[in-house]
Design a protein around this motif. Structure first.
Motif, mmCIF file in Angstrom:
data_model
loop_
_atom_site.group_PDB
_atom_site.id
_atom_site.type_symbol
_atom_site.label_atom_id
_atom_site.label_comp_id
_atom_site.label_asym_id
_atom_site.label_seq_id
_atom_site.Cartn_x
_atom_site.Cartn_y
_atom_site.Cartn_z
ATOM 1 N N LYS A 140 4.789 7.562 -8.049
ATOM 2 C CA LYS A 140 3.501 7.810 -8.708
ATOM 3 C C LYS A 140 2.350 7.172 -7.923
ATOM 4 C CE LYS A 140 1.206 7.277 -13.159
ATOM 5 N NZ LYS A 140 0.728 8.647 -13.257
ATOM 6 N N LEU A 141 2.550 5.952 -7.442
ATOM 7 C CA LEU A 141 1.461 5.210 -6.811
ATOM 8 C C LEU A 141 1.172 5.636 -5.377
ATOM 9 C CD1 LEU A 141 2.236 1.676 -8.236
ATOM 10 C CD2 LEU A 141 0.262 3.117 -8.749
ATOM 11 N N VAL A 142 2.085 6.320 -4.723
ATOM 12 C CA VAL A 142 1.837 6.726 -3.337
ATOM 13 C C VAL A 142 0.642 7.685 -3.251
ATOM 14 C CG1 VAL A 142 3.369 8.743 -3.152
ATOM 15 C CG2 VAL A 142 3.059 7.224 -1.191
ATOM 16 N N ALA A 143 0.296 8.320 -4.343
ATOM 17 C CA ALA A 143 -0.880 9.188 -4.361
ATOM 18 C C ALA A 143 -2.175 8.380 -4.358
ATOM 19 C CB ALA A 143 -0.835 10.097 -5.592
ATOM 20 N N TYR A 144 -2.092 7.107 -4.733
ATOM 21 C CA TYR A 144 -3.280 6.274 -4.855
ATOM 22 C C TYR A 144 -3.561 5.405 -3.637
ATOM 23 C CZ TYR A 144 -3.322 7.429 -9.805
ATOM 24 O OH TYR A 144 -3.379 8.092 -10.998
ATOM 25 N N THR A 145 -2.532 4.931 -2.996
ATOM 26 C CA THR A 145 -2.743 3.951 -1.931
ATOM 27 C C THR A 145 -1.636 4.051 -0.886
ATOM 28 O OG1 THR A 145 -3.289 1.639 -1.516
ATOM 29 C CG2 THR A 145 -1.517 2.057 -3.071
ATOM 30 N N GLU A 146 -1.814 3.352 0.209
ATOM 31 C CA GLU A 146 -0.869 3.380 1.313
ATOM 32 C C GLU A 146 0.394 2.601 0.959
ATOM 33 O OE1 GLU A 146 -4.034 2.391 1.550
ATOM 34 O OE2 GLU A 146 -4.851 4.163 2.533
ATOM 35 N N PRO A 147 1.543 3.025 1.494
ATOM 36 C CA PRO A 147 2.794 2.312 1.226
ATOM 37 C C PRO A 147 2.761 0.836 1.630
ATOM 38 C CG PRO A 147 3.256 4.461 2.166
ATOM 39 C CD PRO A 147 1.775 4.267 2.237
ATOM 40 N N MET A 148 2.094 0.507 2.729
ATOM 41 C CA MET A 148 2.031 -0.902 3.151
ATOM 42 C C MET A 148 1.277 -1.748 2.130
ATOM 43 S SD MET A 148 3.758 -1.329 5.857
ATOM 44 C CE MET A 148 3.188 -2.738 6.755
ATOM 45 N N ARG A 149 0.234 -1.190 1.553
ATOM 46 C CA ARG A 149 -0.517 -1.930 0.537
ATOM 47 C C ARG A 149 0.344 -2.093 -0.726
ATOM 48 N NH1 ARG A 149 -5.482 0.196 0.914
ATOM 49 N NH2 ARG A 149 -6.159 -1.525 2.187
ATOM 50 N N MET A 150 1.093 -1.051 -1.082
ATOM 51 C CA MET A 150 1.992 -1.168 -2.233
ATOM 52 C C MET A 150 3.030 -2.254 -1.979
ATOM 53 S SD MET A 150 2.704 2.635 -3.811
ATOM 54 C CE MET A 150 3.840 3.072 -2.546
ATOM 55 N N GLN A 151 3.558 -2.310 -0.765
ATOM 56 C CA GLN A 151 4.556 -3.325 -0.437
ATOM 57 C C GLN A 151 3.958 -4.726 -0.482
ATOM 58 O OE1 GLN A 151 7.621 -2.457 -0.382
ATOM 59 N NE2 GLN A 151 8.306 -4.544 -0.103
ATOM 60 N N PHE A 152 2.694 -4.856 -0.056
ATOM 61 C CA PHE A 152 2.006 -6.139 -0.128
ATOM 62 C C PHE A 152 1.931 -6.622 -1.577
ATOM 63 C CE2 PHE A 152 -2.026 -8.365 -0.900
ATOM 64 C CZ PHE A 152 -1.812 -9.507 -0.151
ATOM 65 N N TYR A 153 1.491 -5.741 -2.476
ATOM 66 C CA TYR A 153 1.418 -6.114 -3.894
ATOM 67 C C TYR A 153 2.795 -6.442 -4.456
ATOM 68 C CZ TYR A 153 -3.505 -4.880 -4.490
ATOM 69 O OH TYR A 153 -4.865 -4.844 -4.419
ATOM 70 N N ALA A 154 3.806 -5.676 -4.067
ATOM 71 C CA ALA A 154 5.172 -5.951 -4.529
ATOM 72 C C ALA A 154 5.626 -7.324 -4.037
ATOM 73 C CB ALA A 154 6.132 -4.865 -4.045
ATOM 74 N N GLY A 155 5.282 -7.661 -2.798
ATOM 75 C CA GLY A 155 5.658 -8.967 -2.256
ATOM 76 C C GLY A 155 4.978 -10.111 -2.982
ATOM 77 N N VAL A 156 3.679 -9.984 -3.213
ATOM 78 C CA VAL A 156 2.928 -11.037 -3.920
ATOM 79 C C VAL A 156 3.484 -11.218 -5.334
ATOM 80 C CG1 VAL A 156 0.674 -11.612 -4.920
ATOM 81 C CG2 VAL A 156 0.812 -10.766 -2.582
ATOM 82 N N THR A 157 3.639 -10.113 -6.047
ATOM 83 C CA THR A 157 4.152 -10.189 -7.414
ATOM 84 C C THR A 157 5.589 -10.686 -7.430
ATOM 85 O OG1 THR A 157 2.746 -8.316 -7.967
ATOM 86 C CG2 THR A 157 4.422 -8.920 -9.556
ATOM 87 N N GLY A 158 6.405 -10.187 -6.503
ATOM 88 C CA GLY A 158 7.801 -10.617 -6.431
ATOM 89 C C GLY A 158 7.930 -12.105 -6.167
ATOM 90 N N ALA A 159 7.124 -12.622 -5.245
ATOM 91 C CA ALA A 159 7.163 -14.054 -4.955
ATOM 92 C C ALA A 159 6.765 -14.862 -6.186
ATOM 93 C CB ALA A 159 6.244 -14.385 -3.780
ATOM 94 N N ALA A 160 5.749 -14.394 -6.899
ATOM 95 C CA ALA A 160 5.309 -15.108 -8.101
ATOM 96 C C ALA A 160 6.375 -15.065 -9.196
ATOM 97 C CB ALA A 160 3.998 -14.498 -8.617
ATOM 98 N N VAL A 161 6.948 -13.888 -9.439
ATOM 99 C CA VAL A 161 7.955 -13.751 -10.487
ATOM 100 C C VAL A 161 9.185 -14.591 -10.162
ATOM 101 C CG1 VAL A 161 9.587 -12.109 -11.543
ATOM 102 C CG2 VAL A 161 7.178 -11.517 -11.340
ATOM 103 N N MET A 162 9.656 -14.520 -8.914
ATOM 104 C CA MET A 162 10.843 -15.287 -8.527
ATOM 105 C C MET A 162 10.578 -16.789 -8.591
ATOM 106 S SD MET A 162 13.277 -13.222 -8.112
ATOM 107 C CE MET A 162 14.467 -14.312 -7.392
ATOM 108 N N SER A 163 9.387 -17.211 -8.202
ATOM 109 C CA SER A 163 9.054 -18.639 -8.266
ATOM 110 C C SER A 163 9.027 -19.126 -9.707
ATOM 111 C CB SER A 163 7.704 -18.896 -7.584
ATOM 112 O OG SER A 163 7.790 -18.569 -6.218
#
Length: 182
Positions: A140-163
């Motif tokens: 769904k989100l690939v229509a809105y933004t670039e995959p690298m930016r999506m991965q960046f957000y996933a990394g930031v959120t993932g690091a926060a959730v795991m921490s």
């Protein structure tokens, strides 16, 4: 020993944090978003990606790995159903039949494990559901933004959730999961 001392789980926030460090310079060089990405969905996507291994690895505390993997393999079936419901993808009778057979197979694996182990037998199923929704949001989100930016957000959120998961696990004294050193 608490969760924070377990290499399998401490490596996850380290991995996501390292990915964020690599993706920061790349993300800054990307052109502006094609459309304004729904920030909430990007954050939910990252949290789901982080929860997937937490749920799966925690299930290994009580469930044999073969059973956990067999249960987790319902993920493509869940993704097929969710894609039809939420993205309007057409699925024919053959695919519907395959999904039903796969779900019946998963129930055959889950039922004896649930009877003897309890709720923990559902954790790989929950992990599969998290990953299926993560994949659905990616489409769904690939229509809105670039995959690298999506991965960046996933990394930031993932690091926060795991921490946070490690912090809560250490505070509550949750026992480590013997994955690397059974």
């Amino acid at each position: 020993s608490g969760l924070g001392r377990h290499p399998a789980l401490t490596s996850a926030p380290t991995r996501t944090s390292s990915a964020v460090c690599v993706l920061v310079p790349v993300s800054l060089r990307l052109p502006g978003p094609r459309l304004q990405p729904p920030l909430g969905l990007l954050l939910v996507r990252g949290a789901l990606l982080a929860l997937t291994p937490v749920l799966f690895f925690y299930s290994l505390k009580s469930l044999p790995m073969a059973d956990a993997i067999a249960i987790f393999f319902v993920e493509p079936l869940l993704l097929t159903i969710l894609s039809a419901v939420f993205l309007g993808e057409a699925i024919g009778w053959r695919r519907i039949s395959a999904v039903l057979v796969g779900l019946i197979g998963a129930l055959i694996v889950i039922r004896p494990a649930f009877a003897s182990i309890g709720f923990t037998a559902l954790l790989p199923l929950m992990a599969a559901a998290c990953f299926a929704v993560y994949m659905l949001l990616t489409r769904k989100l690939v229509a809105y933004t670039e995959p690298m930016r999506m991965q960046f957000y996933a990394g930031v959120t993932g690091a926060a959730v795991m921490s946070v998961a490690l912090l809560v696990g250490n505070t509550l004294g949750v026992e480590a999961i013997a994955v690397l050193n059974p």
